[in-house]
Design an enzyme around this catalytic site. Sequence first.
Site, PDB file in Angstrom:
ATOM      1  N   GLY A  36       0.861  -1.176   0.000  1.00  0.00           N
ATOM      2  CA  GLY A  36       0.000   0.000   0.000  1.00  0.00           C
ATOM      3  C   GLY A  36       0.894   1.222   0.000  1.00  0.00           C
ATOM      4  O   GLY A  36       2.005   1.185   0.557  1.00  0.00           O
ATOM      5  N   TYR A  91      -6.317  -6.160  -3.352  1.00  0.00           N
ATOM      6  CA  TYR A  91      -6.280  -5.815  -4.767  1.00  0.00           C
ATOM      7  C   TYR A  91      -5.662  -6.966  -5.556  1.00  0.00           C
ATOM      8  O   TYR A  91      -4.762  -7.644  -5.090  1.00  0.00           O
ATOM      9  CB  TYR A  91      -5.574  -4.483  -5.022  1.00  0.00           C
ATOM     10  CG  TYR A  91      -4.067  -4.486  -5.068  1.00  0.00           C
ATOM     11  CD1 TYR A  91      -3.389  -4.648  -6.273  1.00  0.00           C
ATOM     12  CD2 TYR A  91      -3.314  -4.256  -3.922  1.00  0.00           C
ATOM     13  CE1 TYR A  91      -2.009  -4.606  -6.331  1.00  0.00           C
ATOM     14  CE2 TYR A  91      -1.935  -4.210  -3.971  1.00  0.00           C
ATOM     15  CZ  TYR A  91      -1.287  -4.386  -5.189  1.00  0.00           C
ATOM     16  OH  TYR A  91       0.085  -4.356  -5.247  1.00  0.00           O
ATOM     17  N   ASN A 169      -1.327  10.928  -6.142  1.00  0.00           N
ATOM     18  CA  ASN A 169      -1.822   9.561  -6.368  1.00  0.00           C
ATOM     19  C   ASN A 169      -3.324   9.498  -6.646  1.00  0.00           C
ATOM     20  O   ASN A 169      -4.076   8.831  -5.932  1.00  0.00           O
ATOM     21  CB  ASN A 169      -1.518   8.696  -5.136  1.00  0.00           C
ATOM     22  CG  ASN A 169      -0.307   7.811  -5.345  1.00  0.00           C
ATOM     23  OD1 ASN A 169       0.152   7.613  -6.470  1.00  0.00           O
ATOM     24  ND2 ASN A 169       0.229   7.296  -4.261  1.00  0.00           N
ATOM     25  N   GLY A 280       4.393   0.090  -6.796  1.00  0.00           N
ATOM     26  CA  GLY A 280       5.234   0.619  -5.735  1.00  0.00           C
ATOM     27  C   GLY A 280       6.364   1.492  -6.234  1.00  0.00           C
ATOM     28  O   GLY A 280       7.138   2.031  -5.435  1.00  0.00           O
ATOM     29  N   GLY A 282       6.284   4.499  -7.655  1.00  0.00           N
ATOM     30  CA  GLY A 282       6.138   5.874  -7.185  1.00  0.00           C
ATOM     31  C   GLY A 282       6.374   6.007  -5.691  1.00  0.00           C
ATOM     32  O   GLY A 282       6.933   7.003  -5.218  1.00  0.00           O
ATOM     33  N   ASP A 283       5.958   5.002  -4.938  1.00  0.00           N
ATOM     34  CA  ASP A 283       6.168   5.031  -3.486  1.00  0.00           C
ATOM     35  C   ASP A 283       7.656   4.955  -3.142  1.00  0.00           C
ATOM     36  O   ASP A 283       8.124   5.604  -2.210  1.00  0.00           O
ATOM     37  CB  ASP A 283       5.423   3.872  -2.825  1.00  0.00           C
ATOM     38  CG  ASP A 283       3.955   3.849  -3.181  1.00  0.00           C
ATOM     39  OD1 ASP A 283       3.341   4.927  -3.233  1.00  0.00           O
ATOM     40  OD2 ASP A 283       3.422   2.756  -3.430  1.00  0.00           O
ATOM     41  N   ASP A 319       5.332  -5.105  -3.645  1.00  0.00           N
ATOM     42  CA  ASP A 319       5.174  -3.659  -3.483  1.00  0.00           C
ATOM     43  C   ASP A 319       6.368  -2.993  -2.807  1.00  0.00           C
ATOM     44  O   ASP A 319       6.626  -1.814  -3.025  1.00  0.00           O
ATOM     45  CB  ASP A 319       3.932  -3.367  -2.627  1.00  0.00           C
ATOM     46  CG  ASP A 319       2.631  -3.557  -3.378  1.00  0.00           C
ATOM     47  OD1 ASP A 319       2.494  -4.583  -4.064  1.00  0.00           O
ATOM     48  OD2 ASP A 319       1.752  -2.683  -3.273  1.00  0.00           O
TER      49      ASP A 319
END
Length: 342
Positions: A36, A91, A169, A280, A282-283, A319
């Site tokens: 997440g 998801y 986001n 993941g 971008g995170d 992720d």
Amino acid sequence: MAKDKVVTFGELMLRLAPEGYMRFVQADKLGATYGGGEANVAVSLANYGHDAHFVSKLPKHEIGQAAVNSLRKYGVNTEDIVRGGDRVGIYFLEKGASQRPSKVIYDRANSAIANSTRDEYNWKEILKDAKWFHTTGITPALNDEVAAITLDALKAARELGVPTSMDLNYRNKLWSKEKAGKVMDELCQYVNVVIANEEDAKDVFGIEADNTDIHGGKIDREGYKEVAKKLKDRFGFDKVAITLRESINANRNLWSAMLYDGDDYHFSKKYDMNIVDRVGGGDSFGGGLIHALLKGMNSQEAIEFAVAASALKHTIEGDYNLVSEDEVLKLAGGDGSGRVQR
């Protein structure tokens, strides 16, 4: 030496995916991992040596505990996770290949965090001694109560003098552009560093770059300078970071970013990536940027570190970005050969 305490807030989800590049309709089994937006950032920061705290709400049952354990495994502090509710959000991910795009199907309605209430989070206590707070636009999109909780957190951080970051986001499966624009407009009043991609600024605030075709893989850097300036002028951000993804196909992307600090526009080097797992990405950029800024890197060093960190994440299944600071610094310094380390 004391570790910098960093707090992130959001939803931790169960990810179910077919093996390799199989389609949903082909698969007779699904692999289970967790991830997440804000949890991914926390894992990155823990790997870089920070005292990373993740805040959320998860059920007390075994699936909820497995989600918590997935963070503890990498050193993330989970003591402020509220326990309760019935569901861990899910998801489903189908990896794309070549010209076939990846697909995500959400099953997150009535998850534990979506049933959170404002009185379950004592933000002044949670943020005590924190050096940074991070969240994303995914979290307030869950519902109005969670949006209010996010606003409470940002206001508490401002009152305590804790720097904040927000990854816009935008997710069109969670809310409309109109609702996103209204809610995020208020939240961004309390944000120091904003992170966006080619589409977020347009979808949420109607701010877009000229001469750019994200679907055709065309990016005009001058247009993004104007996007960053408009965002800073509107909200007074200290810094605006924009990731620049040029999609050749599902497996191959060109990846770079820009950081605007109010004085100058700093562009990173560009990476030609063969993607193992894009989720993941971008995170991991956000985690890298927060780490770089906390370490006192200058704007050019910070954007180079964040982009290198994200390029490495694209090579890792799941992720979470499971890389060290040394690995990122090596790539950012120019060693992208991939030669075996002995």
